[in-house]
Structures are given as structure tokens and as C-alpha cells.
Design an enzyme around this catalytic site. Structure first.
Site, mmCIF file in Angstrom:
data_model
loop_
_atom_site.group_PDB
_atom_site.id
_atom_site.type_symbol
_atom_site.label_atom_id
_atom_site.label_comp_id
_atom_site.label_asym_id
_atom_site.label_seq_id
_atom_site.Cartn_x
_atom_site.Cartn_y
_atom_site.Cartn_z
ATOM 1 N N CYS A 287 -9.874 -6.066 3.114
ATOM 2 C CA CYS A 287 -9.916 -4.702 3.579
ATOM 3 C C CYS A 287 -11.295 -4.406 3.335
ATOM 4 C CB CYS A 287 -9.196 -3.770 2.427
ATOM 5 S SG CYS A 287 -7.677 -4.948 1.477
ATOM 6 N N THR B 95 14.318 4.831 10.413
ATOM 7 C CA THR B 95 15.403 3.763 10.883
ATOM 8 C C THR B 95 14.983 2.217 10.048
ATOM 9 O OG1 THR B 95 15.450 4.735 13.049
ATOM 10 C CG2 THR B 95 16.199 2.663 12.865
ATOM 11 N N ALA C 76 5.869 -8.371 1.710
ATOM 12 C CA ALA C 76 6.659 -9.380 2.067
ATOM 13 C C ALA C 76 5.547 -10.561 2.752
ATOM 14 C CB ALA C 76 7.464 -9.180 3.076
ATOM 15 N N HIS C 77 4.706 -10.136 3.444
ATOM 16 C CA HIS C 77 3.376 -11.107 3.879
ATOM 17 C C HIS C 77 2.793 -11.882 3.044
ATOM 18 C CE1 HIS C 77 -0.454 -9.045 3.634
ATOM 19 N NE2 HIS C 77 0.493 -7.891 3.720
ATOM 20 N N THR D 104 0.942 -1.149 -0.045
ATOM 21 C CA THR D 104 0.023 -0.153 -0.068
ATOM 22 C C THR D 104 0.675 1.163 0.058
ATOM 23 O OG1 THR D 104 -1.548 -1.053 1.250
ATOM 24 C CG2 THR D 104 -2.050 1.298 1.535
HETATM 25 N N1 7TS Z 1 -2.124 -4.993 -4.011
HETATM 26 C C1 7TS Z 1 -2.909 -6.168 -3.976
HETATM 27 C C2 7TS Z 1 -2.777 -7.053 -5.393
HETATM 28 C C3 7TS Z 1 -3.354 -6.901 -2.898
HETATM 29 O O1 7TS Z 1 -3.712 -8.034 -3.033
HETATM 30 C C4 7TS Z 1 -2.970 -6.315 -1.670
HETATM 31 C C5 7TS Z 1 -3.657 -6.704 -0.386
HETATM 32 C C6 7TS Z 1 -2.449 -4.948 -1.685
HETATM 33 C C7 7TS Z 1 -1.802 -4.414 -2.874
HETATM 34 C C8 7TS Z 1 -2.324 -4.439 -0.307
HETATM 35 O O2 7TS Z 1 -1.106 -5.078 0.462
HETATM 36 P P1 7TS Z 1 -0.677 -4.651 1.840
HETATM 37 O O3 7TS Z 1 0.284 -5.547 2.327
HETATM 38 O O4 7TS Z 1 -0.249 -3.101 1.888
HETATM 39 O O5 7TS Z 1 -1.903 -4.591 2.859
HETATM 40 N N2 7TS Z 1 -4.577 -7.743 -0.649
HETATM 41 C C9 7TS Z 1 -5.509 -8.340 0.105
HETATM 42 C C10 7TS Z 1 -6.659 -9.279 -0.216
HETATM 43 O O6 7TS Z 1 -6.982 -9.575 -1.274
HETATM 44 N N3 7TS Z 1 -7.300 -9.536 0.876
HETATM 45 O O7 7TS Z 1 -6.582 -8.960 2.050
HETATM 46 C C11 7TS Z 1 -5.649 -8.001 1.443
#
Ligand code: 7TS
Length: 396
Positions: A326, A239, A202-203, A72
């Protein structure tokens, strides 16, 4: 039994990622930018992580990969950075993206619109991907940026990134891809893809939460949004998150090592789950198996509200999703289903199942059985009370 089939929301940290990170919490906890040994003893692990990350996405030594807190952040940085560098301080005023991007892209683009930028949201076809002709027709002389995801988080559909890269290059337009759902599932090579910017978290590939990255092609400008101590060569102050970076490096290395396993073993399990679920009458899956990431299914079970299905599955110990976490607290229809043109009642029936390399055959068997039982139970109810998409909202 507990079964985790929501790997597109987040993944378990791989145990070896966890052990690689562990010493950087309580033993080697110094600030990497400090001049003493507590700081400098973190450098070899950080250097190793940077090498693993560059290798993982095929970045050139002269390119930059800046560590961020999540996809994000990376996405917001690119979209707002391009605004500062090419729109506010330049002569361009148009951005192109798609209707099926993650809210991080859509909302950042809406913010740009509030500043007077024109944004085109490209529609997708019934498989959930854009047509290249539609993209070409949308480009204008003042288009600054095209931001199109590598793989969709809801459907798993893979976009024609290399072709998009070529189109953008020919028109001298910056190209950003959100590769959050691609890394660890399909090969990602920034040079081959011809991207200028690439975001990831990474997660999503068995690394820790709270760390992500932004790839920036050599020579591409990007205004820093975090000013301060000039860490990361001034790209992003703050940091360094040593354990997070070390963990992301290890997770990236493992993600690449496991690509064949994803393509073969994870896909085989996913395909079996899909084939069995499609035997249930009145079900359909978005997109063909081969065009999707190997771990994802977005299935619609006609007449059964996605949330009702989730509830039954949750009771059986199974974690799934009706779409992006989300947005999952609101009883809204799946936006990607809407974008592909599904009728309102079908868009409410979306169920996303996303596997990982840790998913077992036993778990898939258990899930098939649980979904079959849930469909039977819920369809019996909905034949008593005729199905209406607004049912939940009126009850809550
Ligand atoms: N872009 C895509 C394609 C994603 O699937 C997600 C998270 C993000 C950006 C944002 O990632 P973050 O680590 O910054 O939160 N997608 C999802 C989902 O599909 N269900 O929960 C989170």
C-alpha cells in the site's frame, strides 16, 4: 526463474480453490436471494463455505461471521461501528491501538480523531511487539475499543492476543484483532483468544481477492454501514459474492489443513533463507524466529536502500517488498522499522521476504544467491558514493 516472495501482500489462489469457485461464475450464477432455482442451487455451496469459515476460526454457531470485500472493509466497519454504537451514542471516547498496525487501522483511527475521539497509539519494543504493562496503563474508564493485530505484516511478529483478550474482558472493553496475517500461518481460535471482533482477507491465505470477513461475537452490537437489501441478516447489504464466498470457504479449510506444513516445512525454508542471509556482514532481522509467523523475514542490509535491493531482485525475477504494498510506491522508510526505534538509515534498508506453502527449496537457493550478488554489487556502489538515505528522493 520467477520467485514469488511477497506472500504477505497477496498469495496465489490455490488451484483447488479456483476449481471450487469456477461453477459459480458461468453455471450457477443466480442471485442467492432470488426465489428461483438459479438462486437456490447456490445455497449448498454457500452453506458449506460458511461452515468452513466458522470452523476455520473456531467461531460458535451463535456468533456471526459476516462476509465483506476485504480486511480493510472489516477493519473500517469495526472501528467506525464502535464509534456509532459506543462513542456517538454512548459515553465512551477513547480507542487504543498500536503504532505498527496496518494503515487500514491507523487511518480509520485518525478519522475517529477528526471526530473528536481520543486515540492512543501504543509504542512497540525492539522486537516490534507491545508490552502488556503499556497496554494496561493506557486503558481508561472511557476506553471503548482496543484494536491490536494478531500478527504484523512487516515483521511477522505475533502479538499476545490471549493475554490482551483477558485484559480487555476484565475491564469490559471491546477487543478487535486484525488477523489478516495470522490466518493460515498460526492457529486462530476466536473463543480461546477472547476477541469480540476479528478481521481477515481471503487473498492472504490462497483464496480470491475481493472477499474477506468480520467475526462478531454473540451479543456484540455493530451498526451496519451498508444499508440496502438486508442481505447477511441486515448486517451488510449487497448481492452476495457467491464465487468469492465459496472460494474463501475452501481456502479457509485448506489453510487449517496446512497449518502443520506451515509450522514445519515453510518455517524450515524460511529459517534456512534467514540463516544464510544473516551470514552477510551487517545484516539483522527483526524479532526472533519462534515469535514470528513461519513465513516472514524483515531483514535490514546495512547501507543498501530497500528499493535498490528490490530492483536488483526484480531483475532476477524475484518478487519481494520493502514493506506494505500500500505504501511501496513512495520511497519512504519502513514505518515498522521506525516504530521499533531503528535509525533512519536502517529503516530505509528494510527488505521483507514472505514465503508460502508453494515456495520451493530451489527457489530459496536461487534467492539466497541473488541476494548475495545484489549485496555485493550495491555495496560496491555505495562505497563509491557514500550512502545517504535521501539519495533516491533527490534523484526522482
Ligand atoms: N491488515 C493487515 C495486517 C494486512 O497485512 C493487510 C494487507 C490488510 C490489513 C489489508 O488487507 P486488504 O486485503 O484489505 O488489502 N497488507 C499488505 C501488505 O503487507 N502488503 O500489501 C498489503
Amino acid at each position: 526463474m520467477r520467485v514469488y516472495l511477497d506472500n504477505n501482500a497477496t498469495t496465489i489462489v490455490d488451484p483447488s480453490v479456483y476449481t471450487t469457485m469456477a461453477p459459480y461464475f458461468c453455471e450457477m450464477y443466480g442471485n442467492p436471494n432470488s426465489l428461483h432455482e438459479f438462486g437456490s442451487e447456490t445455497h449448498p455451496a454457500l452453506r458449506c463455505a460458511v461452515d468452513q469459515i466458522y470452523a476455520g476460526i473456531g467461531a460458535d454457531d451463535n456468533d456471526d461471521v459476516v462476509v465483506t470485500s476485504c480486511a480493510t472493509e472489516s477493519i473500517n466497519w469495526v472501528i467506525k461501528g464502535v464509534y456509532f454504537d459506543y462513542i456517538f451514542n454512548g459515553d465512551k471516547n477513547h480507542v487504543v491501538t498500536t503504532e505498527v498496525e496496518h494503515p487500514a487501522v491507523i487511518q480509520a483511527c485518525k478519522f475517529l480523531e477528526s471526530l473528536g475521539v481520543k486515540v492512543t497509539y501504543l509504542p512497540v519494543n525492539s522486537d516490534g511487539v507491545i508490552e502488556l504493562k503499556t497496554l494496561e496503563n493506557s486503558l481508561q474508564d472511557d476506553t471503548a475499543l482496543v484494536s491490536i493485530m494478531w500478527a504484523n505484516n512487516e515483521t511477522g511478529m505475533i502479538f499476545p492476543i490471549e493475554e490482551i483478550g483477558k485484559i480487555c474482558k476484565k475491564r469490559d472493553i471491546l477487543f478487535h484483532t486484525d488477523a489478516t496475517q495470522a490466518i493460515g500461518k498460526v492457529p486462530v481460535d476466536v473463543i480461546k483468544a477472547g476477541v469480540d471482533y476479528l478481521s481477515f482477507s481471503a487473498h492472504k491465505f490462497h483464496g480470491p481477492k475481493g472477499v474477506g470477513g468480520l467475526y462478531i461475537k454473540e451479543g456484540k452490537v455493530i451498526t451496519s454501514l451498508l444499508h440496502g437489501g438486508e442481505q447477511m441478516e441486515g448486517f451488510r447489504s449487497g448481492t452476495l459474492n457467491t464465487p468469492g464466498i465459496v472460494g474463501m470457504g475452501k481456502a479457509m479449510e485448506l489453510a487449517v489443513e496446512n497449518l502443520d506444513f506451515e509450522k514445519n516445512s515453510v518455517k524450515k525454508l524460511r529459517d534456512r533463507l534467514e540463516d544464510e542471509l544473516l551470514k552477510i556482514p551487517d545484516t539483522f532481522v527483526v524479532g526472533t524466529k519462534e515469535q514470528r509467523t513461519p513465513n516472514t523475514i524483515l531483514i535490514s542490509v546495512k547501507g543498501i536502500e530497500g528499493e535498490a535491493m528490490l530492483w536488483d531482485l526484480n531483475k532476477a525475477g524475484i518478487a519481494a517488498s520493502t514493506g506494505s504494498a500500500c505504501a511501496s510506491e513512495a520511497l519512504e522508510s519502513n514505518p515498522v522499522m521506525e516504530a521499533i526505534g531503528a535509525e533512519a538509515d536502517l529503516a530505509h534498508t528494510a527488505l521483507r521476504l514472505s514465503l508460502s506453502r508453494f515456495t520451493t527449496e530451489e527457489e530459496i537457493d536461487y534467492t539466497i544467491d541473488a541476494i548475495q550478488k545484489a549485496v555485493k554489487r550495491l555495496r560496491a556502489i555505495s562505497s563509491t558514493f557514500s550512502y545517504a538515505p535521501d539519495w533516491h528522493e533527490s534523484k526522482l
